[in-house]
Design a protein around this motif. Structure first.
Motif, PDB file in Angstrom:
ATOM      1  N   GLN A  97       0.856  -1.039  -0.434  1.00 30.35           N
ATOM      2  CA  GLN A  97      -0.048   0.162  -0.261  1.00 30.35           C
ATOM      3  C   GLN A  97       0.704   0.992  -0.270  1.00 30.35           C
ATOM      4  O   GLN A  97       0.574   2.215  -0.738  1.00 30.35           O
ATOM      5  CB  GLN A  97      -0.550   0.197   1.337  1.00 30.35           C
ATOM      6  CG  GLN A  97      -1.721  -0.982   1.440  1.00 30.35           C
ATOM      7  CD  GLN A  97      -2.886  -1.524   2.484  1.00 30.35           C
ATOM      8  OE1 GLN A  97      -2.691  -0.606   3.203  1.00 30.35           O
ATOM      9  NE2 GLN A  97      -3.770  -2.099   1.966  1.00 30.35           N
ATOM     10  N   ARG A 101       0.542   4.219  -2.843  1.00 27.97           N
ATOM     11  CA  ARG A 101       1.351   5.780  -2.573  1.00 27.97           C
ATOM     12  C   ARG A 101       1.834   6.192  -3.335  1.00 27.97           C
ATOM     13  O   ARG A 101       1.932   7.531  -3.260  1.00 27.97           O
ATOM     14  CB  ARG A 101       0.969   5.746  -1.606  1.00 27.97           C
ATOM     15  CG  ARG A 101      -0.438   5.642  -0.191  1.00 27.97           C
ATOM     16  CD  ARG A 101      -0.889   6.054   1.096  1.00 27.97           C
ATOM     17  NE  ARG A 101      -0.064   6.126   1.715  1.00 27.97           N
ATOM     18  CZ  ARG A 101       0.299   5.622   2.595  1.00 27.97           C
ATOM     19  NH1 ARG A 101      -0.715   4.258   2.623  1.00 27.97           N
ATOM     20  NH2 ARG A 101       0.718   4.876   3.363  1.00 27.97           N
ATOM     21  N   GLU A 105       1.829   9.648  -5.997  1.00 29.92           N
ATOM     22  CA  GLU A 105       1.828  10.826  -5.643  1.00 29.92           C
ATOM     23  C   GLU A 105       3.015  11.483  -7.055  1.00 29.92           C
ATOM     24  O   GLU A 105       3.170  12.347  -7.969  1.00 29.92           O
ATOM     25  CB  GLU A 105       2.611  10.281  -4.483  1.00 29.92           C
ATOM     26  CG  GLU A 105       3.068  12.177  -3.945  1.00 29.92           C
ATOM     27  CD  GLU A 105       3.562  12.316  -2.274  1.00 29.92           C
ATOM     28  OE1 GLU A 105       4.566  13.261  -2.338  1.00 29.92           O
ATOM     29  OE2 GLU A 105       3.705  11.417  -2.259  1.00 29.92           O
TER      30      GLU A 105
END
Length: 298
Positions: A97, A101, A105
């Motif tokens: 996870q 992310r 980003e």
């Protein structure tokens, strides 16, 4: 009844009836003593048999108790192993996870810079499409827009990567990760070629494309070399795959252009080795215990 008497020597003689009575009493006593003796023998035999059976039962009970104790110990080890495995799976999920992310980003920030990049379906690769970084045929040089775009990627990586990496000296969370947290272990700069040309040359060409990208990244953002993993090693690394990992297998000019590319592969570090070694040790202990349980006499 008749009685016989003699007076020749002045003494009485005992009658036949009295003699018969005494003989009967003696016979009954002997018989009772014999029966008692037989009863004692039977009682002793029963006692010996009972003792033997009790000893066997005690021995069996001890064996059963020993097996139950081993089984209970194995059960506890299984519970502990299951708990540890669940913890490791949670850590791996957390790392996945976190990586997603990170890539999201990076993609979003690069999109604001006008660069089109893609996240692989496996969620571990940021693909620099031909619209972002394109190489000429049989060439590893970064030219024109490709060089400018690698500069943009360098600055975005320098901004984002430290927050997903282990804290270096002098840095504290939340701008970096503690050693106990999942973090980036390696970012592979992967070079690729199309399927044309000589295979041996394509291997070196793909590695040279990765090396050219690495040099440009660290020239524009030299601080990237100070981003380290848990073992205090530089995160950035390179690899070349020749034409072995195409993203388009159509065999057309457009497909070959897509395949001449750079990928950024992100490998996460959750300190998996120590955790798995611990679980392996528990499993070995259980294996020994179960083998001992099998080898005990029935």
């Amino acid at each position: 009844m008749t009685y016989q008497e003699t007076v020749s020597d002045g003494h009485e003689t005992v009658s036949d009836a009295e003699t018969d009575g005494e003989n009967y009493f003696i016979s009954m006593t002997d018989m009772m003593v014999g029966m008692l003796f037989i009863f004692i023998i039977l009682l002793m035999s029963f006692a010996l048999l009972f003792r033997h059976q009790t000893d066997v039962l005690v021995k069996t009970t001890k064996q059963q108790s020993s097996k139950i104790a081993v089984a209970e110990a194995v059960g506890r080890e299984l519970d502990e192993t299951e708990t540890r495995i669940s913890k490791r799976l949670d850590e791996i999920r957390e790392a996945s996870q976190l990586r997603l992310r990170l890539l999201t980003e990076l993609r979003d920030q690069l999109s604001r810079e006008g660069l089109v990049v893609e996240i692989s379906s496996s969620g571990d690769v940021l693909r620099l499409t031909e619209a972002a970084v394109q190489f000429p045929v049989n060439n590893f040089a970064l030219l024109g827009d490709a060089k400018k775009n690698v500069g943009k990627i360098a600055r975005v990586l320098a901004r984002v990567l430290p927050s997903y990496s282990v804290c270096a000296r002098g840095r504290i969370p939340p701008h970096c990760r503690t050693p106990a947290q999942a973090s980036v272990e390696t970012v592979f700069i992967e070079g690729h070629t199309d399927e044309t040309g000589i295979d041996d040359m394509n291997w070196s060409l793909s590695a040279q494309r990765a090396a050219s990208t690495y040099r440009e990244l660290t020239t524009i953002a030299p601080e990237l070399r100070r981003v380290l993993n848990r073992r205090e090693e530089e995160i950035l690394s390179i690899s070349g795959y020749s034409s072995t990992r195409p993203i388009d297998v159509a065999g057309t000019l457009a497909a070959w252009t897509k395949n001449r590319r750079i990928d950024l592969r992100f490998v996460m570090d959750t300190d998996a080795t120590s955790g798995l070694e611990e679980i392996k040790g528990l499993l070995q202990k259980m294996r020994v215990a179960i083998q001992g349980l099998k080898s005990q006499p029935q």
